[in-house]
Design a protein around this motif. Sequence first.
Motif, PDB file in Angstrom:
ATOM      1  N   LYS A 189      -2.601  -7.764  -5.614  1.00 12.50           N
ATOM      2  CA  LYS A 189      -1.800  -7.463  -6.587  1.00 12.50           C
ATOM      3  C   LYS A 189      -0.252  -6.958  -5.966  1.00 12.50           C
ATOM      4  O   LYS A 189       0.688  -7.027  -6.486  1.00 12.50           O
ATOM      5  CB  LYS A 189      -2.163  -5.747  -6.863  1.00 12.50           C
ATOM      6  N   ILE A 190      -0.196  -6.310  -4.505  1.00 13.74           N
ATOM      7  CA  ILE A 190       1.075  -5.905  -4.209  1.00 13.74           C
ATOM      8  C   ILE A 190       1.234  -6.685  -2.434  1.00 13.74           C
ATOM      9  O   ILE A 190       2.604  -6.490  -2.214  1.00 13.74           O
ATOM     10  CB  ILE A 190       1.083  -4.579  -3.702  1.00 13.74           C
ATOM     11  N   GLY A 191       0.581  -7.566  -2.369  1.00 14.19           N
ATOM     12  CA  GLY A 191       0.869  -8.366  -1.150  1.00 14.19           C
ATOM     13  C   GLY A 191       0.257  -7.729   0.062  1.00 14.19           C
ATOM     14  O   GLY A 191      -0.215  -6.428   0.009  1.00 14.19           O
ATOM     15  N   ASP A 192       0.323  -8.550   1.191  1.00 14.76           N
ATOM     16  CA  ASP A 192      -0.460  -8.042   2.543  1.00 14.76           C
ATOM     17  C   ASP A 192       0.641  -6.998   3.269  1.00 14.76           C
ATOM     18  O   ASP A 192       1.153  -7.369   4.119  1.00 14.76           O
ATOM     19  CB  ASP A 192      -1.029  -9.099   3.415  1.00 14.76           C
ATOM     20  N   LYS A 193       0.987  -5.953   2.468  1.00  6.52           N
ATOM     21  CA  LYS A 193       1.875  -5.099   3.115  1.00  6.52           C
ATOM     22  C   LYS A 193       1.274  -4.343   4.316  1.00  6.52           C
ATOM     23  O   LYS A 193       0.379  -4.418   4.769  1.00  6.52           O
ATOM     24  CB  LYS A 193       2.283  -3.966   2.023  1.00  6.52           C
ATOM     25  N   ARG A 194       2.656  -4.016   5.086  1.00  7.69           N
ATOM     26  CA  ARG A 194       2.413  -3.136   6.555  1.00  7.69           C
ATOM     27  C   ARG A 194       2.203  -1.613   6.118  1.00  7.69           C
ATOM     28  O   ARG A 194       3.243  -1.163   5.111  1.00  7.69           O
ATOM     29  CB  ARG A 194       3.624  -3.411   7.199  1.00  7.69           C
ATOM     30  N   ILE A 195       1.317  -1.328   6.583  1.00 12.50           N
ATOM     31  CA  ILE A 195       1.022   0.405   6.408  1.00 12.50           C
ATOM     32  C   ILE A 195       1.103   1.238   7.723  1.00 12.50           C
ATOM     33  O   ILE A 195       0.892   0.453   8.966  1.00 12.50           O
ATOM     34  CB  ILE A 195      -0.119   0.532   5.677  1.00 12.50           C
ATOM     35  N   PHE A 196       1.257   2.367   7.846  1.00 14.70           N
ATOM     36  CA  PHE A 196       1.379   3.257   8.760  1.00 14.70           C
ATOM     37  C   PHE A 196       0.349   4.198   8.520  1.00 14.70           C
ATOM     38  O   PHE A 196       0.246   4.872   7.519  1.00 14.70           O
ATOM     39  CB  PHE A 196       2.584   4.147   9.166  1.00 14.70           C
ATOM     40  N   VAL A 197      -0.831   4.428   9.364  1.00 12.68           N
ATOM     41  CA  VAL A 197      -2.136   5.117   9.023  1.00 12.68           C
ATOM     42  C   VAL A 197      -2.021   6.469   9.564  1.00 12.68           C
ATOM     43  O   VAL A 197      -1.737   6.525  10.798  1.00 12.68           O
ATOM     44  CB  VAL A 197      -3.212   4.209   9.287  1.00 12.68           C
ATOM     45  N   LEU A 198      -2.013   7.433   8.902  1.00 10.07           N
ATOM     46  CA  LEU A 198      -2.110   8.912   9.317  1.00 10.07           C
ATOM     47  C   LEU A 198      -3.033   9.498   8.824  1.00 10.07           C
ATOM     48  O   LEU A 198      -3.685   9.559   7.745  1.00 10.07           O
ATOM     49  CB  LEU A 198      -0.776   9.580   8.690  1.00 10.07           C
ATOM     50  N   SER A 199      -3.906  10.022   9.874  1.00 11.28           N
ATOM     51  CA  SER A 199      -5.296  10.717   9.535  1.00 11.28           C
ATOM     52  C   SER A 199      -5.248  12.149  10.081  1.00 11.28           C
ATOM     53  O   SER A 199      -4.253  12.451  10.853  1.00 11.28           O
ATOM     54  CB  SER A 199      -6.560  10.066  10.211  1.00 11.28           C
ATOM     55  N   ILE A 200      -6.183  12.980   9.603  1.00  7.28           N
ATOM     56  CA  ILE A 200      -6.074  14.309   9.997  1.00  7.28           C
ATOM     57  C   ILE A 200      -7.555  14.740  10.195  1.00  7.28           C
ATOM     58  O   ILE A 200      -8.598  14.375   9.723  1.00  7.28           O
ATOM     59  CB  ILE A 200      -5.496  15.105   8.780  1.00  7.28           C
ATOM     60  N   LEU A 201      -7.724  15.428  11.236  1.00  5.42           N
ATOM     61  CA  LEU A 201      -9.024  16.162  11.704  1.00  5.42           C
ATOM     62  C   LEU A 201      -9.006  17.753  11.743  1.00  5.42           C
ATOM     63  O   LEU A 201      -7.913  18.308  12.105  1.00  5.42           O
ATOM     64  CB  LEU A 201      -9.368  15.798  12.870  1.00  5.42           C
ATOM     65  N   GLY A 202      -9.859  18.429  11.407  1.00  2.00           N
ATOM     66  CA  GLY A 202      -9.975  19.833  11.710  1.00  2.00           C
ATOM     67  C   GLY A 202     -11.236  20.608  11.221  1.00  2.00           C
ATOM     68  O   GLY A 202     -12.062  19.972  10.647  1.00  2.00           O
ATOM     69  N   ILE A 203     -11.489  21.520  11.567  1.00  3.42           N
ATOM     70  CA  ILE A 203     -12.796  22.389  11.252  1.00  3.42           C
ATOM     71  C   ILE A 203     -12.570  22.718   9.564  1.00  3.42           C
ATOM     72  O   ILE A 203     -11.414  22.564   9.028  1.00  3.42           O
ATOM     73  CB  ILE A 203     -12.462  23.700  11.798  1.00  3.42           C
ATOM     74  N   GLN A 204     -13.532  22.868   9.060  1.00  4.75           N
ATOM     75  CA  GLN A 204     -13.855  22.929   7.577  1.00  4.75           C
ATOM     76  C   GLN A 204     -12.976  24.015   7.138  1.00  4.75           C
ATOM     77  O   GLN A 204     -13.039  25.129   7.561  1.00  4.75           O
ATOM     78  CB  GLN A 204     -14.918  22.983   7.157  1.00  4.75           C
ATOM     79  N   SER A 205     -12.359  23.842   5.731  1.00  2.00           N
ATOM     80  CA  SER A 205     -11.705  25.112   5.406  1.00  2.00           C
ATOM     81  C   SER A 205     -10.584  25.570   6.218  1.00  2.00           C
ATOM     82  O   SER A 205      -9.848  26.564   6.095  1.00  2.00           O
ATOM     83  CB  SER A 205     -12.632  26.240   4.879  1.00  2.00           C
ATOM     84  N   SER A 206      -9.892  24.728   7.092  1.00  2.32           N
ATOM     85  CA  SER A 206      -8.860  25.042   7.785  1.00  2.32           C
ATOM     86  C   SER A 206      -7.279  24.343   7.314  1.00  2.32           C
ATOM     87  O   SER A 206      -6.523  24.972   7.919  1.00  2.32           O
ATOM     88  CB  SER A 206      -8.900  24.303   9.246  1.00  2.32           C
ATOM     89  N   GLY A 207      -7.447  24.101   5.942  1.00  2.00           N
ATOM     90  CA  GLY A 207      -6.343  23.779   5.565  1.00  2.00           C
ATOM     91  C   GLY A 207      -5.623  22.341   5.663  1.00  2.00           C
ATOM     92  O   GLY A 207      -4.460  22.011   5.416  1.00  2.00           O
ATOM     93  N   LYS A 208      -6.785  21.514   6.005  1.00  5.16           N
ATOM     94  CA  LYS A 208      -6.162  20.103   6.098  1.00  5.16           C
ATOM     95  C   LYS A 208      -5.563  19.354   4.931  1.00  5.16           C
ATOM     96  O   LYS A 208      -4.416  18.952   4.925  1.00  5.16           O
ATOM     97  CB  LYS A 208      -7.472  19.159   6.728  1.00  5.16           C
ATOM     98  N   SER A 209      -6.487  19.422   3.727  1.00  7.20           N
ATOM     99  CA  SER A 209      -5.880  18.762   2.566  1.00  7.20           C
ATOM    100  C   SER A 209      -4.763  19.316   1.809  1.00  7.20           C
ATOM    101  O   SER A 209      -3.726  18.937   1.353  1.00  7.20           O
ATOM    102  CB  SER A 209      -6.928  18.826   1.654  1.00  7.20           C
ATOM    103  N   THR A 210      -4.949  20.736   2.150  1.00  7.39           N
ATOM    104  CA  THR A 210      -3.726  21.544   1.581  1.00  7.39           C
ATOM    105  C   THR A 210      -2.463  21.163   2.519  1.00  7.39           C
ATOM    106  O   THR A 210      -1.396  20.887   1.725  1.00  7.39           O
ATOM    107  CB  THR A 210      -3.956  23.161   1.685  1.00  7.39           C
ATOM    108  N   MET A 211      -2.463  21.108   3.786  1.00  2.31           N
ATOM    109  CA  MET A 211      -1.153  20.609   4.442  1.00  2.31           C
ATOM    110  C   MET A 211      -0.865  19.275   3.825  1.00  2.31           C
ATOM    111  O   MET A 211       0.278  18.783   3.715  1.00  2.31           O
ATOM    112  CB  MET A 211      -1.520  20.425   6.029  1.00  2.31           C
TER     113      MET A 211
END
Length: 1722
Positions: A746-768
């Motif tokens: 659909k959009i082509g073989d685009k280039r991406i920069f992958v950012l991941s996050i780790l942390g203890i549960q309920s430490s606000g990862k998704s909120t951040m």
Amino acid sequence: MVTKAVACPVEVLGSAAVGMVKVVAGPVEEVLVETAPAAAMHQLRHPAVAPLIAPRCDNKGLEVSNVIEDEDNKLNMATKMTSPEGKDGRNEESEASSPYPPPEDPMQISPQPKDMKEEHSWETAEDPSKKKEEPRRTNNQQELNELFNRLNLTGRDNDKLSTSDVLKIDVRSYQPQGPKVEGEIANTFLNLLFMTDYRARYIPIKEEYYELSLKNVEHRPNEDVDVFDTLFNEEDMVNEDIKKKSQIHPMDVQMAVFHSADPFLRQSLLTKLSMCQYALPLLVPNPFTIEIEFPLWAFRQVWKSWKSTDASGTVTTHNEPMFEVETPMVSVFRLGTVSTSKSQLINSLINEKHNTFFHRNCPGSSRTRLLMDGVVEIAWYCPSGKDTDHFPECVAICNLHGDGKAFKIQQTILSEMASVNVVFLPRLSKTDTSMAIVKELFSSPTPLIYLLTEEDSLLQEMGKGKFKMGLRDRNQSDIVQDLKKAINEGLSLRRLVNLGKCRLENLNKQSEIKVDENDDDCRKGKEVALQIKHLLEGKSAVKEMFLPCQGKLWHDWCQKNKNLFRLHGNLEGQKSRIKQEMLSLRCKQQEAGCSNFMKLFLDTVDSLPSLSRMYFFKWTSILMDSCTSDELVKLHHEYNDKWSKVLVLKKKQDNSNQLEKEQTELENISHQLNAATFGLEHILREMGQIYEAAMSVRNGGGDQSKLPAMAAELMISGQPLELMDGDAGHVPLIWIGAVLDEVIKKIGDKRIFVLSILGIQSSGKSTMLNAMFGLQFAVSAGRCTRGAFMQLISVTEEIKAQFDYILVVDTEGLRGLELAGMATIHNDNELATFVIGLGHMTLINIFGENPAEMQDILQIVVQAFLRMKEVNLSPSCVFVHQNVGDITAGEKNMEGKRRLQDKLDKMTKLAAKEEDCHAKCFSDIIDFDIQKDVKYFAQLWEGSPPMAPPNPCYSESVQDLKKTILSKALESTGMTLSDFKTTISDLWNALLNENFVFSFKNTLEIAIYKTLETKYCNWTWSLRKAMLLIENKLHNRIDNGNLNTIQESLLLTEMSLTYEEVEKTMAQYFDEHTEKDMLVQWRGKFETKICDVHSDLVKETQKKLNDLIQQKESRKKVDEMKARYEKSLIEKSQVLALSLKHQHKSEKDLKKEFDDMWEGWLREIPTGSSPVKVCNIWEDVMSMLSEGYERKAFDDRLKQANYKTITYRSEYSKYVMLGVPECQESEQAKKGPVVSRWKKLKGYFKTDSLTADEHESIKRLTQNIHEQVGKIIENCSILTMGYNKTYFQEIADSVRNSVSGYEKDMAQGGFAFKKMFTEDLLLFECGVASKAFLELHKQFQKDNDVLIYLNNQRDQYYTVFMGFCQGAQSHVVLGDFICSKLELSIKQAVYDQIAIDLAAEMVSDYPAFNGNRQKLERHILLSLAEEENFGNFMKYIQNPKEHFKSFITEQVKKYMATVTSPKLLKIIQGNVKHKTQCARNAAQTATEEVQKNPEDANMWLSNFSDELKDELKFADKSCFDAFKITDVDFLDKVVCNGLDKIVPKLIESFSKLSLLQIEQFRTTPDEILIDHFCKCCWVQCPFCKAICTNSMENHPNDHSAPFHRTNGLNGWSYRGTTNLCVHFCTTAVASDGHFRIDGKRIPYIDGKRIPYKEYRTAGSEYVNWSITPDNSELSYWKWFMWRFKDDLEEYYGKTFEGEGEIPKEWHNHTKEQAKASLDLYI
């Protein structure tokens, strides 16, 4: 000072009276001019107001349409008296005509003009019988257009702003924040709001005109001026530019964005406003139509949490969507113009420290606004369940902006829905128009509170539920307390009389307003989503019922998939059984298929148009959340209570059964939580399992190919997609791969920069993440993230030079509560390793300063990063330290960083010990800067939830972190989506194994290395081709006598241009490749290797050419003899021809005369002129071998012919004698009788003939001897010195010495070779050598035997003879003789060039040769499958290098015999013409030189030869007496004419490739290709004999093969049996099995059981092999095993029985499937 009042020409009705002006006594004249009519007239422009105003009539009762506009003009003139900017004083938040205190301007005191009297008289006329309804009018269209243009917004129905527009990352994302120009305000507002920064309302504007004003002041002449004029002259002080354009009101920005947003962005806007604790627009007059809109759709995702307290004091937790929750509502509005800020006062009811409603004193407030009049905003007070709560339950507060009597519809709706009405009133007269509304409210049963802005009375109850309170000159705190008290009283009364509560959804029943959900697309989406919801209602275990594919079936499949990597026993049998069970589970999934629920969902998605489909997805998510929220809140509450009890028991170290019981109950609640969670992500997960089942079974049970496209569309639109199933703890690779493939489509073989996050549960990862990028990862509805989700964020064109998207991966918390009781450190390590491996950058989120929690996550993270280093992945990381108290103290930050560094280093040492590698500090495993890569975050909330807004410092920290991420991202080239898909597969497959580092197979790295190998082949071919061309050129020079030695410097100079070009191309490849960061690890090795190849080519060519010179020198006497005899032949031919010239004999007679002369002349040549003797090479071999042996023994061995396969036999048992060799007995006897007897017994009682390892060792011995003999053959000087039988003696000595040395090394092996082993080995090697020597001897004869040479020239001399007979002149005869020589030279030169061009053609276009060595092997396997010849298969397996050479030779012959290549034939014809033209040019040049210095033909021949020295072989020595020939012009013409005749003849001989004669090539094309392809790695896997496919010898990394084979192909059998192994070594290394090394080459592990997982410890043959666990073995070898089962059993003398039984499933693999599986090689 005297005070005076200016009388108004209208009746005074109070402070709200029209046009009232009063002057208050005091030291300064103070003028208060109230212009409520101005505000009222402004309302006439608004669509919500027009119907409430009756049109004005003239005396005849006719409507006058233009009165309002005229009145507006008059009003504008009047308001210039009161407004400093000359505007019409419109400000909603002021609740009056001006947002600021009344201006103290004595210069404004003057009587009102006559027209003002008329206007105000008309406005205040109260006779209802004379009023008629006036049509609504919009705001001034020009002003609206100007506003939207200034904000760069459309504001229209088309081209609405979308969520993707807002989320798109641009350069502003990492630029410093500061004042903005007007065109940037809207974007900045959205960016800040999506970061949950409540300061989005307070965006500073660049003071564009302020500087101009200062400049005017600075340049003012220094002269005496009147102070009064300076202070009060407006024309002098106010810059005209400022007058022209007023500041944009902050709420106009918000509402303009709202009007310009599409429905989905509006939904996000309200969600973010709610998070910022701001009021939300509830009723919104559309500035472009006449409608009042209720954005119910936008409220659908607004959730609030609170704790209510009932009368008994019980606290109840709530987490509910506000569109459907029933709450008491307090409506607030004003009637008339009031001096008190209504919004500011009611803010105190909600949060004293936060401006929930915008008011006049907020930063950025201005006197003008266009879009807030008539808007109703709503906010909720959410209690915390404490005594300090303002209200015991959640209360909605609605605020109508503007005068309530001007917006009758909104005011009426609010009054009817309210639980308590709060009305702000000025002092009113009985005849005031507002009194009718006041009376109506007073008579209503709804509690009512009047706030009188011009009174100073305390709170009074005027009747039941009716209160009044004055506001003037009262303490703000007292007012707020009284107001709270009155509202609480009203709410209590409401409960007593059982009045209903407010529910927002009920607003859609109001006929006067337009509801956004009535849109057709929205309605269609909702209708189907409701059908889906109805299916779920009243059902228990809905997941099991409606989502069967993702329940137990999927979980069982995942467990069996993991079991594939923990095999034991009969590995292939067990693996086949597990795979059958997995397939059975897939079949059950497919049988379960689409439930009614899923069928409805999928049919809807497939049938709805795009916009309706997006509504449908949203509706489904909303309704699912609404269905499950209550249950989830309840379960979470139970879980927290139970968890608290468990912690208490653990703290007490309770060893009773109580702790175990509580933990069991906790586990049950966890399962209930999991079962109760039901959302869109689970539906998408079910889609994935339906698709995977369909793809695995493939029985035509329905087309599920559309499913990935549906998910891809969602992902592209910004919906998070589940990457790892958190419930099953598994990555659905088939589904994820298919979705990513659809995204690429659909959009082509685009280039991406992958950012991941780790942390203890309920430490606000998704909120951040949500705050940083404005995402929508689940942080509400009672759910935390499970597993891992990914979401795409697009970037603007400025950033697309680096990458097109940022892909954010959010993960479940490490040590998550949901996993309590079943989670282990392995789960956390697995998740951490997975997401860190995926990401270019990983955010490590640490919450608080708890050392224990910090140590837990650091240990996991460090170990994951250590694993990345071990497998050559290099992600970066940033530590985010959240909820840090005082983050402003620099010293504290430094101390915190120091402690973090110490912990990281400590964890690194521990992890390094566990992973068995060397690392002393964290910086050893990752590029990490403690100063830049650690961020400290303040706490999220500014105060105590639930009413606390987000902390602005938190938002600042988020922005700072975002800048850091983007700055690092811009330094990265990212990866393509297809590479990302591959990386997911690699990481997950490695994680399924217990040893990640050992198991990781970086497919992306392998693919890049393959490409690099192909490039390497191209580069080496460029060098090789250039050197071959140089070799041809120098070969001609040597033949022409122009070169006597070859210096290395000459070759380096000749090669310099090509080598520089290759170096330049190689550097460009490494520097500009998109994966240059990965390529850099091999750059040095490949640069060195290219240098080595270049150096080797130079040395090899130098040796070859110097050998040629040496051969030429050794033939010097022979060449002189040849020349002398040639001259004699010419003279005799000339004499004979002259004697026969006049006899008129026929050509036949002349031929007889020449033949007689020729034979007689040959007899005259002395016998010593032919030094080369005829020899019988094979007789020499047999004679030499018989010395010390019986000739009969060798004759017998020859007849048996076993020697022919000695280098690749299956077994060597018949060549050995078991037991202790006699030579060893004497040595053992010296060590003592016990040892001697033990060693002897050990040999005698050996149970097996030879172990597989010993067979392999003997085979390697034979191959090593073969290589040594090959080197001896190469070093023999036969071409120079001729053949000598002593060469065979050298070969025989080498063979015998190697065998003897091996026997000594294997002295403890318990066996010795029989004589026939050495005999067969000698026969084989001497046979190979005899063939080589015979060919070399023939060449030596050709070059050194004069008689052979002369006989080869016979035709040329006959031509000369006939020329003389026909009376030709010497010029002609010489010219023809030269042409005959040139014809042979041209032909040989063309053949030399053809060899290079043909090889180049095949390297470029022939499928087997136009890639790297791995691709060549694929074609060899295809060829073997087509032939189905077992003998050739075993030759390939046992001696692959020789088979490769044979294959290349066969393919070249086939190509020459069958392929018609117009391109190559054209090149060949061009070469013929080129060489011929070179001869012409040389003749012309020679003629010109002789003409300059008149000489005879000898000089001509010398010059001619010099000109041809690089192109053709032509020596200047001639057998003619050329000094008699002086007409060189004529000779030139004869030569050129002769060349013209030669060209067609030569072209005809090269008209077909099949006409080419192999013996004519000096170096054949196949020899060139063999040199090119076979100088590579030939190391074979010690288990299965798979060949290392690396194109380089001595390559930098481990040996590897893309696919391995079964160990049985190498003769491996199960210990103590004759059962051949059937398992693949890639299966074995993932199992719990063991193997033994019984050979004595590795004494320290003799007989030791070595786990397959630790195979590298088995010695040097194993340590450098990378064999990764892989379940994707080729069908090819399964087909081969079944097809040649009997042949293999006969070859090895063993059987496929018992543990070695071939799985029946392998019989299903056809040859076509086997060949197709080879496509995986490329």
